[in-house]
Scaffold this motif. Structure first.
Motif, PDB file in Angstrom:
ATOM      1  N   SER A  86      66.672  -0.655  45.727  1.00 26.21           N
ATOM      2  CA  SER A  86      66.418  -2.281  45.801  1.00 26.21           C
ATOM      3  C   SER A  86      67.871  -2.714  45.275  1.00 26.21           C
ATOM      4  O   SER A  86      68.419  -3.842  46.067  1.00 26.21           O
ATOM      5  CB  SER A  86      65.517  -2.578  44.764  1.00 26.21           C
ATOM      6  OG  SER A  86      65.569  -2.256  43.632  1.00 26.21           O
ATOM      7  N   GLN A 110      70.098  -5.039  47.779  1.00 25.53           N
ATOM      8  CA  GLN A 110      70.268  -6.633  47.285  1.00 25.53           C
ATOM      9  C   GLN A 110      71.806  -6.765  47.201  1.00 25.53           C
ATOM     10  O   GLN A 110      72.254  -7.891  47.609  1.00 25.53           O
ATOM     11  CB  GLN A 110      69.926  -6.838  45.847  1.00 25.53           C
ATOM     12  CG  GLN A 110      70.038  -8.051  45.342  1.00 25.53           C
ATOM     13  CD  GLN A 110      68.931  -8.919  45.897  1.00 25.53           C
ATOM     14  OE1 GLN A 110      67.810  -8.742  45.849  1.00 25.53           O
ATOM     15  NE2 GLN A 110      69.713  -9.918  46.531  1.00 25.53           N
ATOM     16  N   LYS A 170      57.439  -0.950  50.957  1.00 29.36           N
ATOM     17  CA  LYS A 170      56.842  -2.138  50.681  1.00 29.36           C
ATOM     18  C   LYS A 170      56.740  -2.996  49.351  1.00 29.36           C
ATOM     19  O   LYS A 170      56.800  -4.257  49.095  1.00 29.36           O
ATOM     20  CB  LYS A 170      55.113  -1.842  51.085  1.00 29.36           C
ATOM     21  CG  LYS A 170      54.762  -2.214  52.319  1.00 29.36           C
ATOM     22  CD  LYS A 170      54.779  -3.452  52.816  1.00 29.36           C
ATOM     23  CE  LYS A 170      53.513  -3.706  53.585  1.00 29.36           C
ATOM     24  NZ  LYS A 170      53.766  -5.050  54.391  1.00 29.36           N
ATOM     25  N   ASP A 171      56.752  -2.112  48.350  1.00 27.57           N
ATOM     26  CA  ASP A 171      56.896  -2.916  46.962  1.00 27.57           C
ATOM     27  C   ASP A 171      58.230  -3.154  46.293  1.00 27.57           C
ATOM     28  O   ASP A 171      58.403  -3.599  45.360  1.00 27.57           O
ATOM     29  CB  ASP A 171      55.853  -2.019  45.838  1.00 27.57           C
ATOM     30  CG  ASP A 171      56.693  -0.701  45.780  1.00 27.57           C
ATOM     31  OD1 ASP A 171      57.598  -0.245  46.572  1.00 27.57           O
ATOM     32  OD2 ASP A 171      56.277   0.231  44.817  1.00 27.57           O
ATOM     33  N   ILE A 172      59.149  -3.131  47.272  1.00 23.90           N
ATOM     34  CA  ILE A 172      60.604  -3.366  46.781  1.00 23.90           C
ATOM     35  C   ILE A 172      60.783  -4.887  46.618  1.00 23.90           C
ATOM     36  O   ILE A 172      60.190  -5.671  47.212  1.00 23.90           O
ATOM     37  CB  ILE A 172      61.770  -2.775  47.891  1.00 23.90           C
ATOM     38  CG1 ILE A 172      63.009  -2.883  47.137  1.00 23.90           C
ATOM     39  CG2 ILE A 172      61.774  -3.720  49.020  1.00 23.90           C
ATOM     40  CD1 ILE A 172      64.030  -2.226  48.075  1.00 23.90           C
ATOM     41  N   GLU A 173      61.381  -5.310  45.485  1.00 23.13           N
ATOM     42  CA  GLU A 173      61.644  -6.717  45.371  1.00 23.13           C
ATOM     43  C   GLU A 173      63.085  -7.093  45.425  1.00 23.13           C
ATOM     44  O   GLU A 173      63.936  -6.578  44.925  1.00 23.13           O
ATOM     45  CB  GLU A 173      61.497  -7.048  43.619  1.00 23.13           C
ATOM     46  CG  GLU A 173      59.973  -6.982  43.340  1.00 23.13           C
ATOM     47  CD  GLU A 173      59.559  -7.460  41.923  1.00 23.13           C
ATOM     48  OE1 GLU A 173      60.413  -8.257  41.399  1.00 23.13           O
ATOM     49  OE2 GLU A 173      58.675  -6.992  41.413  1.00 23.13           O
ATOM     50  N   LEU A 174      63.366  -8.095  46.408  1.00 27.86           N
ATOM     51  CA  LEU A 174      64.576  -8.425  46.777  1.00 27.86           C
ATOM     52  C   LEU A 174      64.564  -9.959  47.118  1.00 27.86           C
ATOM     53  O   LEU A 174      63.427 -10.649  47.256  1.00 27.86           O
ATOM     54  CB  LEU A 174      65.042  -7.943  48.256  1.00 27.86           C
ATOM     55  CG  LEU A 174      65.073  -6.464  48.436  1.00 27.86           C
ATOM     56  CD1 LEU A 174      64.948  -6.103  49.908  1.00 27.86           C
ATOM     57  CD2 LEU A 174      66.392  -6.074  47.723  1.00 27.86           C
ATOM     58  N   TYR A 175      65.833 -10.687  46.675  1.00 24.84           N
ATOM     59  CA  TYR A 175      65.720 -12.096  46.753  1.00 24.84           C
ATOM     60  C   TYR A 175      67.090 -12.657  47.553  1.00 24.84           C
ATOM     61  O   TYR A 175      67.845 -11.864  47.608  1.00 24.84           O
ATOM     62  CB  TYR A 175      65.941 -12.370  45.384  1.00 24.84           C
ATOM     63  CG  TYR A 175      64.957 -12.205  44.623  1.00 24.84           C
ATOM     64  CD1 TYR A 175      63.773 -13.181  44.404  1.00 24.84           C
ATOM     65  CD2 TYR A 175      64.717 -11.066  43.664  1.00 24.84           C
ATOM     66  CE1 TYR A 175      62.414 -12.808  43.557  1.00 24.84           C
ATOM     67  CE2 TYR A 175      63.467 -10.738  42.957  1.00 24.84           C
ATOM     68  CZ  TYR A 175      62.444 -11.469  42.949  1.00 24.84           C
ATOM     69  OH  TYR A 175      61.566 -11.126  42.252  1.00 24.84           O
ATOM     70  N   GLU A 181      64.543 -17.226  46.774  1.00 22.77           N
ATOM     71  CA  GLU A 181      63.262 -17.007  47.097  1.00 22.77           C
ATOM     72  C   GLU A 181      63.118 -15.417  47.246  1.00 22.77           C
ATOM     73  O   GLU A 181      64.250 -14.699  47.625  1.00 22.77           O
ATOM     74  CB  GLU A 181      62.842 -17.380  48.382  1.00 22.77           C
ATOM     75  CG  GLU A 181      63.005 -18.925  48.560  1.00 22.77           C
ATOM     76  CD  GLU A 181      61.752 -19.651  48.101  1.00 22.77           C
ATOM     77  OE1 GLU A 181      60.621 -19.033  48.634  1.00 22.77           O
ATOM     78  OE2 GLU A 181      61.760 -20.814  47.771  1.00 22.77           O
ATOM     79  N   GLU A 182      61.984 -14.959  46.950  1.00 23.68           N
ATOM     80  CA  GLU A 182      61.593 -13.455  47.380  1.00 23.68           C
ATOM     81  C   GLU A 182      61.617 -13.183  48.778  1.00 23.68           C
ATOM     82  O   GLU A 182      61.151 -13.956  49.489  1.00 23.68           O
ATOM     83  CB  GLU A 182      60.357 -12.875  46.714  1.00 23.68           C
ATOM     84  CG  GLU A 182      60.116 -11.551  46.843  1.00 23.68           C
ATOM     85  CD  GLU A 182      58.950 -11.045  45.777  1.00 23.68           C
ATOM     86  OE1 GLU A 182      58.698  -9.781  45.773  1.00 23.68           O
ATOM     87  OE2 GLU A 182      58.541 -11.742  44.942  1.00 23.68           O
ATOM     88  N   VAL A 224      60.579 -11.233  51.897  1.00 26.49           N
ATOM     89  CA  VAL A 224      59.208 -10.731  52.303  1.00 26.49           C
ATOM     90  C   VAL A 224      59.302  -9.632  53.355  1.00 26.49           C
ATOM     91  O   VAL A 224      59.779  -9.723  54.401  1.00 26.49           O
ATOM     92  CB  VAL A 224      58.165 -12.128  52.963  1.00 26.49           C
ATOM     93  CG1 VAL A 224      56.914 -11.477  53.504  1.00 26.49           C
ATOM     94  CG2 VAL A 224      58.327 -13.415  52.339  1.00 26.49           C
TER      95      VAL A 224
END
Length: 135
Positions: free
Chosen positions: A28, A32, A64-69, A73-74, A76
């Motif tokens: 991530s 990012q 699928k559970d990775i968090e990127l911005y 905004e996150e 999707v």
């Protein structure tokens, strides 16, 4: 004496483990860093309606559970691009070398690819180089 040696080894190992956690090892963080290239604003056009949030097509390079911005905004993660109106990226390459990661993504709405290299020297992710390829 033996007890002191065990404690010393424990703290050395703890220090090694902590320094590994801070060495740009999370996928991530790597992705990012690449998404944060300022010149991508000239490609993504966030001011155009429908360009935020950004979508990433799920594939073998992304969880699928990775968090990127992006743009506050996150991002999707989608299995299917229906409803994205072409506003999605697909990670096309994610090759990990010792201290470098070659990464590329295809941005459908602009019909272009962005390729580059992320360096993880010095314990953090930095963009070493990148290029835009328009098809």
């Amino acid at each position: 004496m033996k007890r002191h040696l065990i404690f010393l080894l424990f703290f050395i190992l703890l220090g090694i483990t902590n320094s590994c956690d801070e060495s740009c090892s999370e996928r991530s963080e790597i992705i990012q860093t690449f998404l944060d290239i300022p010149e991508l604003d000239d490609v993504f056009y966030p001011e155009i309606e429908g360009r935020v949030p950004l979508y990433i097509l799920d594939n073998e390079y992304i969880d699928k559970d990775i968090e990127l911005y992006k743009y506050g905004e996150e991002v999707v993660i989608v299995d299917d691009t229906t409803g994205t109106r072409g506003n999605f990226i697909r990670i096309a390459k994610f090759d990990v070398e010792q201290d470098e990661i070659d990464i590329a993504f295809y941005y459908k709405i602009q019909n272009m690819e962005v390729e580059g290299t992320i360096s993880r020297e010095g314990g953090k992710c930095t963009v070493k180089n990148y290029e835009f390829i328009v098809f």
